[in-house]
Design a protein around this motif. Structure first.
Motif, PDB file in Angstrom:
ATOM      1  N   CYS A  98      -8.770  -0.018  -6.896  1.00  0.00           N
ATOM      2  CA  CYS A  98      -8.402   1.123  -6.050  1.00  0.00           C
ATOM      3  C   CYS A  98      -8.477   2.421  -6.868  1.00  0.00           C
ATOM      4  CB  CYS A  98      -6.993   0.935  -5.500  1.00  0.00           C
ATOM      5  SG  CYS A  98      -6.415   2.384  -4.588  1.00  0.00           S
ATOM      6  N   PRO A  99      -9.245   3.395  -6.398  1.00  0.00           N
ATOM      7  CA  PRO A  99      -9.429   4.624  -7.184  1.00  0.00           C
ATOM      8  C   PRO A  99      -8.177   5.474  -7.316  1.00  0.00           C
ATOM      9  CG  PRO A  99     -10.470   4.838  -5.031  1.00  0.00           C
ATOM     10  CD  PRO A  99     -10.037   3.401  -5.160  1.00  0.00           C
ATOM     11  N   THR A 100      -7.209   5.284  -6.443  1.00  0.00           N
ATOM     12  CA  THR A 100      -5.997   6.097  -6.521  1.00  0.00           C
ATOM     13  C   THR A 100      -4.763   5.272  -6.903  1.00  0.00           C
ATOM     14  OG1 THR A 100      -5.538   5.810  -4.168  1.00  0.00           O
ATOM     15  CG2 THR A 100      -6.896   7.703  -4.787  1.00  0.00           C
TER      16      THR A 100
ATOM     17  N   ALA B 113      -3.322   2.994  -5.335  1.00  0.00           N
ATOM     18  CA  ALA B 113      -2.407   2.974  -4.188  1.00  0.00           C
ATOM     19  C   ALA B 113      -1.874   1.577  -3.882  1.00  0.00           C
ATOM     20  CB  ALA B 113      -3.121   3.527  -2.955  1.00  0.00           C
ATOM     21  N   ILE B 114      -2.445   0.564  -4.517  1.00  0.00           N
ATOM     22  CA  ILE B 114      -2.017  -0.814  -4.241  1.00  0.00           C
ATOM     23  C   ILE B 114      -1.135  -1.311  -5.378  1.00  0.00           C
ATOM     24  CG2 ILE B 114      -2.776  -3.184  -3.843  1.00  0.00           C
ATOM     25  CD1 ILE B 114      -5.511  -2.011  -2.987  1.00  0.00           C
TER      26      ILE B 114
ATOM     27  N   ILE C  31       0.842  -1.193   0.000  1.00  0.00           N
ATOM     28  CA  ILE C  31       0.000   0.000   0.000  1.00  0.00           C
ATOM     29  C   ILE C  31       0.878   1.243   0.000  1.00  0.00           C
ATOM     30  CG2 ILE C  31      -1.793   1.291   1.228  1.00  0.00           C
ATOM     31  CD1 ILE C  31      -2.791  -1.450   0.507  1.00  0.00           C
TER      32      ILE C  31
ATOM     33  N   ALA D 136      -5.431   1.811   4.285  1.00  0.00           N
ATOM     34  CA  ALA D 136      -5.398   0.372   4.089  1.00  0.00           C
ATOM     35  C   ALA D 136      -4.071  -0.202   4.587  1.00  0.00           C
ATOM     36  CB  ALA D 136      -5.577   0.052   2.612  1.00  0.00           C
TER      37      ALA D 136
ATOM     38  N   CYS E 186      -3.322   6.423  -0.580  1.00  0.00           N
ATOM     39  CA  CYS E 186      -4.585   5.857  -0.086  1.00  0.00           C
ATOM     40  C   CYS E 186      -5.477   6.950   0.484  1.00  0.00           C
ATOM     41  CB  CYS E 186      -4.289   4.813   0.990  1.00  0.00           C
ATOM     42  SG  CYS E 186      -5.771   4.144   1.777  1.00  0.00           S
ATOM     43  N   ILE E 187      -6.740   6.952   0.040  1.00  0.00           N
ATOM     44  CA  ILE E 187      -7.699   7.940   0.545  1.00  0.00           C
ATOM     45  C   ILE E 187      -8.671   7.318   1.549  1.00  0.00           C
ATOM     46  CG2 ILE E 187      -7.571   9.454  -1.471  1.00  0.00           C
ATOM     47  CD1 ILE E 187     -10.198   8.105  -2.472  1.00  0.00           C
ATOM     48  N   GLY E 188      -8.418   6.068   1.923  1.00  0.00           N
ATOM     49  CA  GLY E 188      -9.211   5.447   2.972  1.00  0.00           C
ATOM     50  C   GLY E 188     -10.636   5.108   2.582  1.00  0.00           C
ATOM     51  N   CYS E 189     -10.845   4.795   1.315  1.00  0.00           N
ATOM     52  CA  CYS E 189     -12.222   4.525   0.871  1.00  0.00           C
ATOM     53  C   CYS E 189     -12.746   3.183   1.358  1.00  0.00           C
ATOM     54  CB  CYS E 189     -12.302   4.591  -0.652  1.00  0.00           C
ATOM     55  SG  CYS E 189     -11.494   3.214  -1.484  1.00  0.00           S
ATOM     56  N   GLY E 190     -11.858   2.268   1.694  1.00  0.00           N
ATOM     57  CA  GLY E 190     -12.277   0.973   2.221  1.00  0.00           C
ATOM     58  C   GLY E 190     -12.611  -0.083   1.179  1.00  0.00           C
ATOM     59  N   LEU E 191     -12.480   0.268  -0.087  1.00  0.00           N
ATOM     60  CA  LEU E 191     -12.871  -0.665  -1.150  1.00  0.00           C
ATOM     61  C   LEU E 191     -12.036  -1.942  -1.131  1.00  0.00           C
ATOM     62  CD1 LEU E 191     -14.877  -0.844  -3.467  1.00  0.00           C
ATOM     63  CD2 LEU E 191     -13.158   0.168  -4.960  1.00  0.00           C
ATOM     64  N   CYS E 192     -10.750  -1.813  -0.971  1.00  0.00           N
ATOM     65  CA  CYS E 192      -9.898  -3.007  -1.017  1.00  0.00           C
ATOM     66  C   CYS E 192     -10.239  -3.969   0.114  1.00  0.00           C
ATOM     67  CB  CYS E 192      -8.418  -2.613  -0.967  1.00  0.00           C
ATOM     68  SG  CYS E 192      -7.956  -1.590   0.437  1.00  0.00           S
TER      69      CYS E 192
ATOM     70  N   MET F 178      -8.452  -1.878   7.219  1.00  0.00           N
ATOM     71  CA  MET F 178      -8.202  -0.466   7.461  1.00  0.00           C
ATOM     72  C   MET F 178      -7.484  -0.324   8.803  1.00  0.00           C
ATOM     73  SD  MET F 178      -9.434   0.337   4.666  1.00  0.00           S
ATOM     74  CE  MET F 178      -9.093   2.109   4.747  1.00  0.00           C
TER      75      MET F 178
HETATM   76  S1  SF4 Z   1      -8.997   0.891  -2.348  1.00  0.00           S
HETATM   77 FE1  SF4 Z   1      -7.146   2.173  -2.468  1.00  0.00          FE
HETATM   78  S2  SF4 Z   1      -7.744   4.179  -1.643  1.00  0.00           S
HETATM   79 FE2  SF4 Z   1      -9.337   2.705  -1.035  1.00  0.00          FE
HETATM   80  S3  SF4 Z   1      -8.683   2.033   1.035  1.00  0.00           S
HETATM   81 FE3  SF4 Z   1      -7.830   0.579  -0.462  1.00  0.00          FE
HETATM   82  S4  SF4 Z   1      -5.732   1.340  -0.901  1.00  0.00           S
HETATM   83 FE4  SF4 Z   1      -6.905   3.012   0.056  1.00  0.00          FE
END
Ligand code: SF4
Length: 63
Positions: free
Chosen positions: A54-56, A58-59, A5, A32, A10-16, A26
């Motif tokens: 992941c929208p950014t 970040a992974i 990560i 993440a 990471c914007i902390g969206c929680g999707l992953c 989280m």
């Molecule tokens: S999907 Fe990406 S932005 Fe969202 S919590 Fe996971 S690492 Fe962070």
């Protein structure tokens, strides 16, 4: 397979963590975190899906 990560991205969206809770959760700062290293072979597909979703971006995944 290993997952990493970029906490700054990471914007902390929680999707992953929602897509692949076996590998991502989280942390206390709502970023993440990887909780399975290496990624278990039976969840590699969902870990990859989480990375792709992941929208950014970040992974990152290392084969
Ligand atoms: S999907 Fe990406 S932005 Fe969202 S919590 Fe996971 S690492 Fe962070």
């Amino acid at each position: 397979m290993r997952a990493f990560i970029n906490k700054e991205a990471c914007i902390g969206c929680g999707l992953c963590a929602s897509i692949c809770p076996e590998v991502f959760e989280m942390d206390d700062e709502d970023k993440a975190a990887v909780i399975a290293d290496p990624v278990p072979s039976d969840v590699e597909d969902s870990a990859q899906e989480a990375a792709d979703s992941c929208p950014t971006e970040a992974i990152s995944i290392e084969e």
